[in-house]
Design a protein around this motif. Structure first.
Motif, PDB file in Angstrom:
ATOM      1  N   PRO A  13       0.813  -1.199   0.000  1.00  0.00           N
ATOM      2  CA  PRO A  13       0.000   0.000   0.000  1.00  0.00           C
ATOM      3  C   PRO A  13       0.853   1.258   0.000  1.00  0.00           C
ATOM      4  N   ALA A  14       0.401   2.290  -0.617  1.00  0.00           N
ATOM      5  CA  ALA A  14       1.151   3.543  -0.726  1.00  0.00           C
ATOM      6  C   ALA A  14       0.181   4.683  -0.867  1.00  0.00           C
ATOM      7  N   GLY A  15       0.255   5.611   0.042  1.00  0.00           N
ATOM      8  CA  GLY A  15      -0.549   6.821  -0.107  1.00  0.00           C
ATOM      9  C   GLY A  15      -1.979   6.651   0.324  1.00  0.00           C
ATOM     10  N   SER A  16      -2.878   7.255  -0.440  1.00  0.00           N
ATOM     11  CA  SER A  16      -4.290   7.394  -0.116  1.00  0.00           C
ATOM     12  C   SER A  16      -4.996   6.058   0.130  1.00  0.00           C
ATOM     13  N   ASP A  17      -6.020   6.088   1.004  1.00  0.00           N
ATOM     14  CA  ASP A  17      -6.785   4.866   1.227  1.00  0.00           C
ATOM     15  C   ASP A  17      -8.037   4.814   0.348  1.00  0.00           C
ATOM     16  N   SER A  18      -8.156   5.752  -0.581  1.00  0.00           N
ATOM     17  CA  SER A  18      -9.214   5.573  -1.592  1.00  0.00           C
ATOM     18  C   SER A  18      -8.743   6.177  -2.903  1.00  0.00           C
ATOM     19  N   LEU A  19      -9.019   5.412  -3.959  1.00  0.00           N
ATOM     20  CA  LEU A  19      -8.561   5.804  -5.287  1.00  0.00           C
ATOM     21  C   LEU A  19      -9.747   5.837  -6.248  1.00  0.00           C
ATOM     22  N   VAL A  20      -9.634   6.679  -7.262  1.00  0.00           N
ATOM     23  CA  VAL A  20     -10.645   6.670  -8.323  1.00  0.00           C
ATOM     24  C   VAL A  20      -9.961   6.312  -9.635  1.00  0.00           C
ATOM     25  N   VAL A  21     -10.557   5.344 -10.346  1.00  0.00           N
ATOM     26  CA  VAL A  21     -10.044   4.964 -11.665  1.00  0.00           C
ATOM     27  C   VAL A  21     -11.041   5.455 -12.699  1.00  0.00           C
ATOM     28  N   ASP A  22     -10.574   6.276 -13.610  1.00  0.00           N
ATOM     29  CA  ASP A  22     -11.482   6.775 -14.650  1.00  0.00           C
ATOM     30  C   ASP A  22     -11.360   5.889 -15.888  1.00  0.00           C
ATOM     31  N   ALA A  23     -12.356   5.021 -16.070  1.00  0.00           N
ATOM     32  CA  ALA A  23     -12.360   4.139 -17.253  1.00  0.00           C
ATOM     33  C   ALA A  23     -13.504   4.513 -18.194  1.00  0.00           C
ATOM     34  N   LEU A  24     -13.922   5.749 -18.109  1.00  0.00           N
ATOM     35  CA  LEU A  24     -15.030   6.202 -18.979  1.00  0.00           C
ATOM     36  C   LEU A  24     -14.614   6.093 -20.439  1.00  0.00           C
ATOM     37  N   GLY A  25     -15.547   5.613 -21.250  1.00  0.00           N
ATOM     38  CA  GLY A  25     -15.277   5.501 -22.673  1.00  0.00           C
ATOM     39  C   GLY A  25     -14.426   4.296 -23.047  1.00  0.00           C
ATOM     40  N   ARG A  26     -14.039   3.478 -22.053  1.00  0.00           N
ATOM     41  CA  ARG A  26     -13.211   2.306 -22.361  1.00  0.00           C
ATOM     42  C   ARG A  26     -14.063   1.058 -22.225  1.00  0.00           C
ATOM     43  N   ILE A  83      -5.579  -1.997  -7.266  1.00  0.00           N
ATOM     44  CA  ILE A  83      -6.121  -2.471  -5.989  1.00  0.00           C
ATOM     45  C   ILE A  83      -5.025  -2.568  -4.933  1.00  0.00           C
ATOM     46  N   GLY A  84      -3.816  -2.880  -5.407  1.00  0.00           N
ATOM     47  CA  GLY A  84      -2.705  -2.995  -4.472  1.00  0.00           C
ATOM     48  C   GLY A  84      -2.182  -1.645  -3.988  1.00  0.00           C
ATOM     49  N   ASP A  85      -2.665  -0.581  -4.617  1.00  0.00           N
ATOM     50  CA  ASP A  85      -2.199   0.764  -4.236  1.00  0.00           C
ATOM     51  C   ASP A  85      -2.967   1.333  -3.055  1.00  0.00           C
ATOM     52  N   THR A 114     -10.617   1.687  -0.463  1.00  0.00           N
ATOM     53  CA  THR A 114     -11.534   1.416  -1.580  1.00  0.00           C
ATOM     54  C   THR A 114     -11.005   1.972  -2.895  1.00  0.00           C
ATOM     55  N   VAL A 115     -11.449   1.316  -3.948  1.00  0.00           N
ATOM     56  CA  VAL A 115     -11.222   1.822  -5.309  1.00  0.00           C
ATOM     57  C   VAL A 115     -12.593   2.039  -5.943  1.00  0.00           C
ATOM     58  N   ARG A 116     -12.748   3.238  -6.546  1.00  0.00           N
ATOM     59  CA  ARG A 116     -14.004   3.522  -7.239  1.00  0.00           C
ATOM     60  C   ARG A 116     -13.689   3.552  -8.731  1.00  0.00           C
ATOM     61  N   VAL A 117     -14.329   2.639  -9.485  1.00  0.00           N
ATOM     62  CA  VAL A 117     -14.090   2.579 -10.934  1.00  0.00           C
ATOM     63  C   VAL A 117     -15.238   3.296 -11.641  1.00  0.00           C
ATOM     64  N   GLY A 125     -20.175   4.782 -10.765  1.00  0.00           N
ATOM     65  CA  GLY A 125     -19.008   4.461  -9.964  1.00  0.00           C
ATOM     66  C   GLY A 125     -19.191   3.114  -9.281  1.00  0.00           C
ATOM     67  N   TYR A 126     -18.266   2.171  -9.532  1.00  0.00           N
ATOM     68  CA  TYR A 126     -18.350   0.856  -8.905  1.00  0.00           C
ATOM     69  C   TYR A 126     -17.300   0.816  -7.800  1.00  0.00           C
ATOM     70  N   VAL A 127     -17.758   0.604  -6.571  1.00  0.00           N
ATOM     71  CA  VAL A 127     -16.844   0.715  -5.436  1.00  0.00           C
ATOM     72  C   VAL A 127     -16.439  -0.674  -4.944  1.00  0.00           C
ATOM     73  N   VAL A 128     -15.115  -0.837  -4.783  1.00  0.00           N
ATOM     74  CA  VAL A 128     -14.543  -2.113  -4.353  1.00  0.00           C
ATOM     75  C   VAL A 128     -13.660  -1.851  -3.129  1.00  0.00           C
TER      76      VAL A 128
END
Lengths: 460, 460
Positions: A383-396, A409-411, A417-420, A453-456
Motif C-alpha cells: 500500500p502507498a498513499g491514499s486509502d481511496s482511489l478513483v479509476v477513470d475508465a469512462l469511454g473504455r 487495488i494494491g495501491d 476502496t477503489v471507485r471505478v 461508480g463501482y466501489v470495491v
C-alpha cells in the motif's frame, strides 16, 4: 477448421442430405392438391410428421412444421396467450430464455400484458418453487427452456410442468437445445424446436400443441399446417429434418456419454491451464456438448478472433447478440463474469483430439491477449498513499475497466476502496464477478456525473 | 404424368438443385458469426441478395428473404400499415388478390382499420381510375398483384403506381406470378414474390421495401434480415432461389413466346372442341403460361379427378380454396362461370405435344362427366303448361342446380320464368353466368324459406 459452435447451428447430417436430395423430386408440389404430384407430396409430409411426433413423444396431429425455431416460439407464445385471454394476460418466462421467447414477452408487455421473469441461480437454473410463487389466477402461460443455449444448464422442466399443471396453466417448453438428445419429460403443454440444431436443414422448426390446450393462431388466416404456420410447406426440408432427428436419436445415448467426457475435460482443464477463468453453468444438470467459461481481463471478441485464426470456431457472450457489445442476458441473470466469454458446443462426432488441440492452443491465446491489454501479472503491491482511489475508465470497453481496477487495488491499503468510473454496461457484471474471483469486497454502485461508480474494498 | 399447375408450384429448376447442393456445405452456419463458417455463409447470403435484387430491379439493401411468398405478403402489409399509421388506417386491395393479401386485409379490418376492395371487370382487370377514386387522405397502403394467379390476367401496375405515387400512398405489388417473366415496371413501393413459383426451392420468399418507404416491422424483435424476417436464415435455399431466378430469366423472353403460343392454342381450341365452355381472363393482358376455362354442367372436382386419371395435373376454382367447395373469390369478382373450372398453367419447357394430348383428352372427359350428371343434350323443347316453374335444387351441389335449370327452361313459354331454389353458394355465380352464355334473362334473387330463389326469364 474445427467447428465448436453446434449450439448455434450444426452442419447438415448425412442422413438429412440424403433425405433432402431424395425428396426434392417428390416433395415440391402443393400437398393440398388432389393430383398425383400433390398426393405424393402429402404422403411425404405426413410421414415426416409421424416421424417427428414419434421423436417428440406426441400425436402427429399435435405437431406442425414451422419455418424456424424462432417462428415456432413466436407463433406458440402468441397463440397460447390468445387462446387463454379469458384466463388473463399474465405471462411467466425464465430470465435465461432464448431471445425469441423474451422478445415475444416484450411484445406481450407492450400490448398491455404483464410478464414475470423467473430468476436463476449462479448455475443458470430456475427453481420450481419460483414458478409456483409466480403463478397467479390471471396467468395465461408459462415458458421454460429445456436447457440453456449459452451455458448448457438443464432446467427442471418436469417439476415446473407439474406445478403449472396443478394451477391449470399451460407450460411452453423451448426444446431447441435438448431435443437432439431425447424427449422432454414431464407434462408440458406446448413445445418448440429447431431442426438446424440437430443437423437438419435450415428453414424447419417444430411447434407442438397438446390436445386440449387452448390455442388461437394469430395473424392472417392460412389453412396450411392446421392454420398454425402460414406459407407453402417446405416438404423436402421437413422430410430431411425428420429423418435426421431419427438418425441422431439412434446414436444419442452413446454420443452423449462421449461428448460429456470431452466437455468434462474442458471444464476441468481450462481452469488449470488458464489463470483467472470462471467455468459457468451447472456441473451436473447440463447438456452433453456445451461448456462455457469466462476469462478475466480478456476481450471476448478479440479472443474469438484469435481462436478463429488458430482454426477454432466458437461463440461468445449471448449467442443472440453477437453484433452488439452488451453482455449476454443469460450471463447477466446468472451474475457471473461475462468478459472473455467463450461457449464451446461440440457437434456430435467431434474427435477427442480436436478438444485436446483446443486445450493446447487456448492458454497461449488468452495470455497473448492479456499481454496486449497490459494486464497486471504482479500480485498486489504494498500500500502507498491514499486509502481511496478513483479509476477513470469512462469511454473504455470491457475488459479495460476490470484491468484498471486490478492494476490499482494494491495501491490502497487493506480496508481502502477503489471507485471505478465506467460507462460500459459489462462493468456492472464483471466488477462484482472479479471481486468474487479475487476475494475482494464489492461495495456497490455510486451515482456519478458520467457513467457509474463501482466501489470495491480491498480486504486482503 | 403431365404437370400443368406451375402457377401453384413449379418443379425444382436444375440450376436450383445444383446451387442448393453446392451451398449445403458452405451455407449452413450462422451468418451473424465472425468465424470462418459464419463469414462463408454471409458471403453466400450477400451474393444471393445481390442476384435477387438485380432480377427485381432494386438495391440489395431493399430486399430481404422471407420463408415464403405468403410470409412476405403478411410482413409487407403489416409493416407498411404500421409504418404509415399516422397517415391513417385505410387499406386498398383489389378484389382478386391472392388470399394472403385478402387475409391480411381481414386482420387489419378486425383490428379497426378500413379496407376498400377495388372491383375488376369481366376479364379480371382493375382500372387505375378505380384506385384513384378509392384513395383517401387516410389511405396508408394500396395493394395490387402484378398478374392474377387464377386466370393469368395482368394488372395495370405502372398506372396504378403512378396514381398512388401522386397521392403519396405506397403501392405493394404481389409479383408472385410474374417475377419469373421479368421485372415489375412502374414506381411501386413494396414488392413480394415466392421462389417456388419460378423453380426455386420451397421456403423462400422475397420482400422488397424501397428506400424512403415508411416501414415498421411487427411482431417480436429479431435482428436477422434487417429485422423484417424473423428466424435463422435458410441460406442454401436462398442461394438456390437466386440462382434459379437468374437462370429462368435468361430464357424468359423466348420461353414466354413459346408458352403464349401454347396457351393461345388452348384458348382457341377448347371452346371449339367442348360445347358450353367459357374461357376466362384477359385475352391480351395475360401471363404467357396460364389459361383458365369453365365448363357448364360440370363438377370441377370430378373433372380434376378424371384429368388426373388421364395423366394431367391441373387445378380448379380458387387455387387457395382447393379443400373447400366455395367458388373462387377471383371468379366471383369477375362474375364469370365457376362450375367445371380448370386452370392450366404450363411450366417452362412444356412440350407442345403435351398440350395437344390434353386437347385430345379433354372433350371426352367433359362429355363423360356431363353424361353421368344427366345433362340435357336436347335444345329447349316446346313450351307446355305453366308460364312459371319452380326447380327445387336444395341440398344439391353445383353444377346440379344449373343442370336442372337447363332441363326445364324449355318447359316454360318465351317470357315465362323459372325459379331455381338453391342453397349452394356457387349458384349465385353460375346461374347468371349460364343466362349470359345461353342468351336468357337473369331476373334476380328472391328470398326463399330455405336457400335463395334465382329467377330466370326465357327470352328465346
Amino acid at each position: 477448421m474445427v467447428y465448436f459452435d453446434a449450439a448455434s447451428a450444426a452442419p447438415l447430417h448425412p442422413v438429412a442430405r440424403q433425405a433432402l436430395q431424395a425428396s426434392l423430386d417428390e416433395g415440391w408440389a402443393d400437398p393440398a392438391r388432389l393430383y398425383r404430384e400433390g398426393r405424393r407430396a402429402r404422403l411425404l409430409l405426413d410421414a415426416a410428421r409421424e416421424a417427428a411426433a414419434e421423436a417428440v413423444g406426441c400425436r402427429p396431429d399435435e405437431l406442425v412444421f414451422t419455418t424456424s425455431g424462432t417462428r415456432a416460439v413466436h407463433a406458440g407464445i402468441e397463440g397460447a396467450l390468445a387462446g387463454r385471454r379469458r384466463a388473463g394476460r399474465h405471462l411467466i418466462v425464465s430470465a435465461v430464455e432464448h431471445s425469441s421467447v423474451l422478445h415475444s414477452a416484450d411484445v406481450h408487455e407492450a400490448a398491455g400484458g404483464s410478464v414475470t421473469q423467473i430468476p436463476v441461480d449462479r448455475t443458470g437454473r430456475v427453481s420450481p418453487s419460483a414458478y409456483a410463487d409466480a403463478l397467479r389466477p390471471d396467468t395465461a402461460l408459462a415458458c421454460l427452456q429445456s436447457a440453456n443455449h449459452e451455458v448448457g444448464t438443464e432446467q427442471p422442466v418436469a417439476e415446473v410442468a407439474q406445478v403449472c399443471r396443478a394451477a391449470g396453466v399451460p407450460l411452453l417448453v423451448d426444446a431447441a437445445q435438448s431435443l437432439v438428445w431425447g424427449r422432454v419429460e414431464g407434462d408440458w403443454s406446448l413445445l418448440t424446436a429447431s431442426a438446424h440444431k440437430w443437423g437438419g436443414p435450415s428453414g424447419v422448426g417444430l411447434l407442438v400443441v397438446r390436445k386440449g390446450v387452448r390455442f388461437a393462431p394469430q395473424g392472417p388466416v392460412d389453412e396450411r399446417e392446421s392454420g398454425r404456420a402460414a406459407g407453402f410447406e417446405n416438404i423436402p426440408a421437413v422430410v430431411a429434418a425428420a429423418a435426421s432427428l431419427r438418425a441422431v436419436r439412434a446414436e444419442a445415448a452413446a454420443e452423449a456419454a462421449r461428448l460429456r467426457e470431452l466437455t468434462d475435460r474442458i471444464r476441468v482443464r481450462v481452469p488449470a491451464l488458464v489463470p483467472d477463468v470462471e467455468v459457468v453453468g451447472d456441473d451436473t444438470h447440463r447438456l452433453p456438448g456445451i461448456v462455457t467459461f469466462s476469462c478475466l481481463y480478456v476481450d471476448g471478441e478479440a479472443l474469438l478472433h484469435e481462436l478463429d485464426r488458430a482454426g477454432f470456431s466458437v461463440s461468445s457472450g449471448s449467442s443472440c447478440t453477437s453484433s452488439t457489445l452488451i453482455p449476454s442476458h443469460v450471463l447477466k441473470a446468472m451474475g457471473v463474469l461475462s468478459e472473455g466469454n467463450v461457449r464451446v458446443s461440440l457437434p456430435p462426432g467431434t474427435p477427442s483430439a480436436d478438444v485436446d488441440r483446443f486445450l493446447s492452443v487456448l492458454p497461449g491465446t488468452v495470455a497473448a491477449i492479456r499481454e496486449k491489454l497490459g494486464v497486471p501479472v504482479e500480485p498486489a503491491r504494498a500500500p502507498a498513499g491514499s486509502d481511496s482511489l478513483v479509476v477513470d475508465a469512462l469511454g473504455r470497453r470491457c475488459p479495460i475497466p476490470v484491468i484498471e481496477l486490478a492494476k490499482v487495488i494494491g495501491d490502497v491499503p487493506v480496508g481502502g476502496t477503489v471507485r471505478v468510473l465506467s460507462d460500459d454496461e459489462a462493468a456492472r457484471l464483471d466488477i462484482p464477478a472479479w471481486c468474487e474471483m479475487r476475494g475482494q469486497e464489492y461495495v456497490g454502485e455510486q451515482a456519478a456525473e458520467r457513467g457509474v461508480g463501482y466501489v470495491v474494498r480491498r480486504v486482503k
